[in-house]
Each structure stands twice: as structure tokens, then as C-alpha cells.
Design a protein around this motif. Structure first.
Motif, PDB file in Angstrom:
ATOM      1  N   GLY A   1       0.812  -1.214   0.000  1.00 35.56           N
ATOM      2  CA  GLY A   1       0.000   0.000   0.000  1.00 35.56           C
ATOM      3  C   GLY A   1       0.840   1.255   0.000  1.00 35.56           C
ATOM      4  O   GLY A   1       0.532   2.233  -0.694  1.00 35.56           O
ATOM      5  N   ALA A   2       1.949   1.243   0.783  1.00 32.25           N
ATOM      6  CA  ALA A   2       2.828   2.415   0.831  1.00 32.25           C
ATOM      7  C   ALA A   2       3.569   2.605  -0.485  1.00 32.25           C
ATOM      8  O   ALA A   2       3.722   3.728  -0.970  1.00 32.25           O
ATOM      9  N   GLU A   3       4.031   1.501  -1.083  1.00 35.13           N
ATOM     10  CA  GLU A   3       4.812   1.612  -2.318  1.00 35.13           C
ATOM     11  C   GLU A   3       3.963   2.059  -3.499  1.00 35.13           C
ATOM     12  O   GLU A   3       4.444   2.772  -4.382  1.00 35.13           O
ATOM     13  N   LEU A   4       2.705   1.647  -3.522  1.00 34.13           N
ATOM     14  CA  LEU A   4       1.824   2.037  -4.629  1.00 34.13           C
ATOM     15  C   LEU A   4       0.979   3.260  -4.302  1.00 34.13           C
ATOM     16  O   LEU A   4       0.346   3.828  -5.195  1.00 34.13           O
ATOM     17  N   GLY A   5       0.961   3.654  -3.037  1.00 29.98           N
ATOM     18  CA  GLY A   5       0.174   4.822  -2.650  1.00 29.98           C
ATOM     19  C   GLY A   5      -1.312   4.588  -2.759  1.00 29.98           C
ATOM     20  O   GLY A   5      -2.036   5.414  -3.316  1.00 29.98           O
ATOM     21  N   VAL A   6      -1.803   3.439  -2.203  1.00 25.80           N
ATOM     22  CA  VAL A   6      -3.231   3.119  -2.254  1.00 25.80           C
ATOM     23  C   VAL A   6      -3.727   2.710  -0.871  1.00 25.80           C
ATOM     24  O   VAL A   6      -2.970   2.227  -0.035  1.00 25.80           O
ATOM     25  N   ARG A   7      -5.037   2.870  -0.681  1.00 24.18           N
ATOM     26  CA  ARG A   7      -5.659   2.532   0.603  1.00 24.18           C
ATOM     27  C   ARG A   7      -6.158   1.091   0.632  1.00 24.18           C
ATOM     28  O   ARG A   7      -6.271   0.496   1.705  1.00 24.18           O
ATOM     29  N   TYR A   8      -6.455   0.503  -0.554  1.00 23.87           N
ATOM     30  CA  TYR A   8      -7.025  -0.840  -0.580  1.00 23.87           C
ATOM     31  C   TYR A   8      -6.279  -1.732  -1.570  1.00 23.87           C
ATOM     32  O   TYR A   8      -5.765  -1.267  -2.590  1.00 23.87           O
ATOM     33  N   LEU A   9      -6.265  -3.041  -1.257  1.00 24.78           N
ATOM     34  CA  LEU A   9      -5.760  -4.068  -2.163  1.00 24.78           C
ATOM     35  C   LEU A   9      -6.862  -5.095  -2.389  1.00 24.78           C
ATOM     36  O   LEU A   9      -7.613  -5.431  -1.466  1.00 24.78           O
ATOM     37  N   LEU A  10      -6.930  -5.608  -3.616  1.00 25.26           N
ATOM     38  CA  LEU A  10      -7.802  -6.735  -3.906  1.00 25.26           C
ATOM     39  C   LEU A  10      -6.920  -7.936  -4.235  1.00 25.26           C
ATOM     40  O   LEU A  10      -6.078  -7.859  -5.129  1.00 25.26           O
ATOM     41  N   GLU A  11      -7.093  -9.019  -3.482  1.00 21.51           N
ATOM     42  CA  GLU A  11      -6.401 -10.275  -3.757  1.00 21.51           C
ATOM     43  C   GLU A  11      -7.428 -11.301  -4.226  1.00 21.51           C
ATOM     44  O   GLU A  11      -8.604 -11.221  -3.871  1.00 21.51           O
ATOM     45  N   GLY A  12      -6.975 -12.280  -4.987  1.00 16.56           N
ATOM     46  CA  GLY A  12      -7.919 -13.286  -5.443  1.00 16.56           C
ATOM     47  C   GLY A  12      -7.230 -14.544  -5.925  1.00 16.56           C
ATOM     48  O   GLY A  12      -6.006 -14.601  -6.068  1.00 16.56           O
ATOM     49  N   SER A  13      -8.035 -15.579  -6.162  1.00 17.38           N
ATOM     50  CA  SER A  13      -7.530 -16.832  -6.713  1.00 17.38           C
ATOM     51  C   SER A  13      -8.594 -17.411  -7.629  1.00 17.38           C
ATOM     52  O   SER A  13      -9.786 -17.089  -7.514  1.00 17.38           O
ATOM     53  N   LEU A  14      -8.146 -18.238  -8.553  1.00 17.52           N
ATOM     54  CA  LEU A  14      -9.056 -18.861  -9.512  1.00 17.52           C
ATOM     55  C   LEU A  14      -8.676 -20.327  -9.674  1.00 17.52           C
ATOM     56  O   LEU A  14      -7.495 -20.669  -9.816  1.00 17.52           O
ATOM     57  N   ARG A  15      -9.685 -21.175  -9.617  1.00 16.37           N
ATOM     58  CA  ARG A  15      -9.502 -22.599  -9.888  1.00 16.37           C
ATOM     59  C   ARG A  15     -10.485 -22.994 -10.995  1.00 16.37           C
ATOM     60  O   ARG A  15     -11.684 -22.718 -10.890  1.00 16.37           O
TER      61      ARG A  15
END
Length: 596
Positions: A255-269
């Protein structure tokens, strides 16, 4: 005459060179040469020897070294960068010699004391990806050192490098704790935007089939595109967020390196005709999970699933959704998942930037259209292949037939899906190349309205504004694109160098070329003109000679054409609106010694 013995062997190759050497020579030639000599004598060469290596080639500001062990090559590179960084603390920032290092493990051909072959070439190419003070490894090298050195690494994902046909998976030595950025273009001074900001990380492939990784990336990329359409959000570009592939999810740091408040993580099977997608939205400052969901769908429902995920994210980040934004976010999916997969494969080949890659991409786009004739993205891809051929393909061909074909595909793409920004950008460039400037501006304005967070749209508009005679506005847009994509690909910087030249800002343009080199065949023209305007006659003449050699190789027009004809053909292909800007460019080329 005694012939030198040649033999093949595996070797670890270390490539290193000085960042911005031409600029440093211009500032202080004697001091720069003395500093380089001192670094080689006191630091670099002794460390190479102590780690079992040998220097087999030097190139002015750079060198190539061979090691029998990749582990020792990496340890040597880390030690070199650490000692030079310590030395540089006492040197003014504009006088520091900083090195980039690339390491590859590969097959080489030994000829006497020299080494040749792909193993050497790849090391030289990946060195250019490293940050000043950084070290980048190929995937082959990384496999040899994994778990054997006391260093952390950052997975940089796949990169397409000049004159290397296949994409290469790269890894950077993580020296962020020492204040060294993992890649050249990351910025450390990023502040949070004044609206909800998010980065979508690449989705994990949980399928047994490694080939599904492409579908995982496409899922995440399409969510990025859909989120980018909302004016009330700030969305980081794919190039930057995908650098965190396979990296431990330290959400606070990302978040600090990209300057964002939120991250979206995900996976696909994916198994047979079924897919399972899991997503979670995380607040970076606290690592708090704002929302998580699991979806089980038929594979054919993939596009509806993307829309559902986008709606859920936006609903949690934006207080009130406007109906117009919701409608904008609905792109028209293809009728066939097979057409979508052909398009994915085509874009991968397209981005190689080679003649072979473009031919493969064209065939795959056409397969996508054979499967689904109304697939707008495939038409857009074919249009872009057409007009790019005029600038980076075989030069000297008749322009009008190529631009007519590009116009046909671009118009069809927009007709089929008016809500997608990318076809509007491509149609804008086709109009630009045809000198239909008002029509071009109209479609870029539509693209910006449709997708204000798309870094590529923003950077394309930046370059266009420079050719329209508004380079200052172009530079502002370029900075906005770099904020949306902090780890931007080199083409952003190459285009920014062109904008600087059109704005009569020669030193910033030359600084970029000193960092990334000449990305496209015609880049040497801009570099030569900028160097001539800046009074760097020797550098200008060298770039002029490089361009003429490239023109001789790439020319596909009249075989009786002279170098003057070749230079004029390319300059005439550039979509300048103002005569004064054309004259300015020609004057720089003439000063560089080019026949024009």
C-alpha cells in the motif's frame, strides 16, 4: 593462421553498467572517468575475483563477467552494490556513479577468452530492467539461488525485452530496506489520492493446469479495467500491481509503495466447465479485511462474474453509485469464451513487439473473429497492428492502404462496443496518422470520459497532445499516467522523452535515453535531435549513424531510396499538427548530421 577453439558450456553471466553515463561525462568528464576507474580497481574487479569470477569483456561504462556459480555471482553483485552505495553517501546526488546489474544462467559459446550467445545477451538485456543500485535475475538464475543466499527477492513477473523473442520471468534483489527501489521507475514519495484508491494484485492459479495462469491474469486485468471506469476511484495500472506476483503479501508495504488505501487479492480454480473464484478486499493501513467472497460458476459465466465482483468492490468503496457509472462499467463480453482465450494469446504475442510476434498476433485475432465476428477487442488489436507497422515495422511501404485497413477495424471496434475506452484510443491514433486531428481529439476525449484511471489511455493522450502542439499539457498528462502506474513500462518513458523534445526540453529527454536506451527503431532519431540541440555533437552523430544503419536494415520500400529518402519518409509519417514542430525536429536532425 591458428583458429581459436570454440566450445559450449553453462555459465552464470553478470552484466553491469553505469546509469546515465553520458550525462555524467557531460558534467565532469575527467572526474567521471576517474571515479569509474577507482570503482573498478578498488571494488568491482577485486570482488569479482574473490567470488570466483572473471571479467571477459568491457564496454566503456560497463562490463561482462563469468562465474561458475550463480550463487557467487549474486553474492558478488550484492556486495558491489552495497559498497558503491556506501561510497555514494558522501557524493553529491548528481555526481554519483550508480550501477545496474543483470544476472543470467545459460548456455554460452566460448571463443578464446570471449563468451557469446543467448546466455550473454539475456544478461545484458535484463540488466537494463534493474533500478540504479539494483540487481535483477532471470528465472533460470533464480532457480539456482533460491534458498541458498540470505537475500529477499521481488518477483517482477514477465518482461518482454528488446531482441529477445520470448518473454522472460525476472526477479529483483530486494534491497528496499537500504532505500533502494526494486525497479527503475518506482517512486517513494507517493501520497494517498483524495478519493478511494485500490490496486488489484494478480490472481493465484489454483488449477492443476499451469496454462490457466493466463486466465487468472486476464480476470484480474479485466477487473482493473472495469474499476478504472469509475471517476470516483483511483486505480493502479496492471504493470505496477502485477509486479507483486508471488511476493509475500505484506499489504502495508505494498500500500505504501503504490500509494493506495485498498488491495484486492484473489484466486481462480478451473476444473472442466466449472470455475471457483475467491476474492478479498483489504485495507492496507490496518490489514483489515473489508470484504471477502467465494463464487462458483460455470466457465461460460466468467464475464458476468467479473461484473459482479466489480459491483461488489465499488459498492464498498463509493458511498453512492451513479447509474451512468454503472452503465459505463458494463463492457460487452464476447459471445464465446474461446474467442476470449484467442484474444488473450494474441495480446501476449502482440506485446512482444517483434515481426514474428505481430504475425502470430494477427493470426490469433483473426481466429477470435472467426469464432465471434462481433468481438470488438479483436478488431481493435488488428487496427493497432496496422498503424504500428508504419512506425516500428518495415519502413517505406505505402501508408494509405495500411491506414485504410486500420481505420476499418478501428471503426468496427467502436461500433461494436462504444463503452470500451481502448478502441476509441486506437481510432484516435488512426485519425491522427491520417492528419484528421479534430476527429482524433474527439475519440480521446471519449476514452478519457470512459476510463479516467487507465494509465495507458492517459499516456497515449499525453503523446498525442505533444504532436497536436500542446507539449506542456502532454507532460502534465504523462505525470498523471506515471502516478497511476508507478512501475511503468519503458514505452511510457520513451514517449515522455519525445514530449520533452517537442517542448524544447532536451536534457530531460536525454536523461531518459541514458536510462532506458532507444526503445524503438525510430527512437535514435529523437535521441540524435535532442543531443544535437543540447550541444552534444558526438552523441548526436553516433545516434544518427545508428538510425541510418537501422533504416538500411528495415527499409521495405523503393530499393533505390537514398538515406535522405529514408529519413524523410519516417519524419513525414509522424503526425505533427504544427509546421513549427516539424521544422524544429528537422533542424535537430540536420544538426546531428542526418541527410534531410
Amino acid at each position: 593462421m591458428v583458429m581459436s577453439e570454440t566450445r559450449r558450456r553453462l555459465a552464470a553471466i553478470l552484466a553491469a553498467d553505469v546509469v546515465g553515463f553520458s550525462r555524467l561525462i557531460e558534467i565532469d568528464e575527467d572526474g567521471t572517468v576517474a571515479a569509474l576507474t577507482r570503482h573498478r580497481r578498488d571494488t568491482i574487479d577485486p570482488l569479482i575475483v574473490s567470488h570466483g569470477g572473471r571479467v571477459f569483456k568491457t564496454m566503456g561504462d560497463g562490463l561482462l563477467a563469468e562465474f561458475s556459480s550463480v550463487v557467487e555471482a549474486v553474492r558478488c553483485a550484492a556486495a558491489v552494490q552495497e559498497q558503491i552505495a556506501a561510497f555514494n553517501r558522501e557524493v553529491p546526488a548528481d555526481r554519483r556513479l550508480e550501477f545496474r546489474v543483470g544476472i543470467n544462467m545459460g548456455d554460452v559459446l566460448a571463443v578464446a577468452d570471449d563468451l557469446l550467445g543467448d546466455g550473454v545477451n539475456i544478461a545484458s538485456r535484463i540488466e537494463a530492467v534493474a533500478a540504479p543500485g539494483g540487481v535483477v535475475l532471470s528465472d533460470d538464475a533464480m532457480r539456482q539461488v533460491n534458498g541458498k543466499v540470505p537475500f529477499a527477492f521481488i518477483d517482477l513477473g514477465e518482461h518482454r525485452l528488446k531482441n529477445i523473442a520470448r518473454p522472460l520471468h525476472l526477479h529483483a534483489l530486494d534491497r528496499a530496506r537500504d532505500g533502494v527501489s526494486p525497479t527503475r521507475s518506482v517512486r517513494r514519495d507517493l501520497t494517498l489520492p483524495d478519493r478511494p484508491s485500490i490496486a488489484v494484485l494478480p490472481f493465484d492459479n489454483l488449477s492443476s493446469d499451469p496454462a490457466q495462469a493466463m486466465l487468472c491474469d486476464a480476470m484480474a486485468e479485466d477487473i482493473i479495467i472495469d474499476l478504472s471506469r469509475f471517476h470516483s476511484l483511483f486505480v493502479i495500472a496492471r504493470d505496477s500491481s502485477f509486479l507483486y506476483r508471488s511476493r509475500p503479501a505484506d499489504v502495508r508495504r505494498i500500500g505504501a509503495e503504490l500509494g493506495v488505501r485498498y488491495l484486492l487479492e484473489g484466486s481462480l480454480r478451473r476444473a472442466g466447465g466449472k470455475i471457483r473464484v475467491t476474492v478479498q478486499l483489504i485495507e492496507t493501513a490496518t490489514s483489515h479485511h473489508v470484504w471477502a467472497e467465494r463464487y462458483d460458476k460455470e466457465a461460460a459465466e466468467l464475464f458476468a462474474l467479473q461484473d459482479e465482483v466489480t459491483r461488489a468492490i465499488v459498492g464498498r468503496l463509493v458511498n453512492r453509485l451513479q447509474r451512468a457509472d454503472l452503465e459505463i462499467a458494463r463492457r460487452k463480453p464476447p459471445d464465446s469464451l474461446q474467442a476470449y482465450e484467442y484474444w488473450l494469446a494474441a495480446t501476449n504475442a502482440h506485446e512482444l513487439g517483434t515481426a514474428e510476434g505481430h504475425a502470430e498476433a494477427k493470426a490469433l485475432y483473426e481466429k477470435a473473429l472467426a469464432t465471434d465476428p462481433r468481438y470488438a477487442r479483436a478488431h481493435a488489436g488488428l487496427a493497432e497492428l496496422c498503424y504500428m507497422e508504419l512506425l516500428v515495422g518495415a519502413w517505406g511501404q505505402p501508408r494509405e492502404p495500411i491506414l485504410e485497413e486500420a481505420l476499418e477495424h478501428a471503426r468496427r471496434s467502436v461500433e461494436l462496443d462504444e463503452s470500451d475506452a481502448q478502441p476509441h484510443v486506437i481510432l484516435g491514433w488512426v485519425h491522427m496518422m491520417r492528419r484528421e486531428f479534430d476527429r482524433a481529439v474527439k475519440h480521446w476525449a471519449i476514452a478519457d470520459e470512459l476510463n479516467p484511471n487507465d494509465a495507458e489511455v492517459t499516456m497515449s493522450r499525453a503523446t498525442a497532445h505533444a504532436f497536436l502542439g500542446e507539449p506542456e499539457a502532454g507532460l502534465e498528462m504523462a505525470e498523471a499516467a506515471l502516478r497511476l502506474n508507478p512501475y511503468c513500462p519503458d514505452w511510457y518513458l520513451s514517449d515522455k522523452a519525445v514530449i520533452h523534445f517537442i517542448a524544447h526540453q532536451y536534457e530531460p529527454a536525454l536523461a531518459i535515453y541514458g536510462s532506458i536506451g532507444e526503445l524503438y527503431p525510430h527512437s535514435a532519431l529523437w535521441h540524435a535531435a535532442a543531443a544535437a540541440k543540447a550541444g552534444r555533437a558526438e552523441e548526436a552523430q553516433a545516434q544518427a549513424a545508428a538510425f541510418l544503419a537501422q533504416a538500411q536494415q528495415s527499409w521495405a520500400g523503393d530499393p533505390k531510396a537514398t538515406p535522405t529518402d529514408q529519413v524523410n519518409w519516417l519524419v513525414d509519417s509522424l503526425p505533427f499538427k504544427r509546421d513549427a514542430d516539424v521544422a524544429h525536429f528537422r533542424e535537430g536532425l540536420r544538426s546531428a548530421g542526418l541527410p534531410i
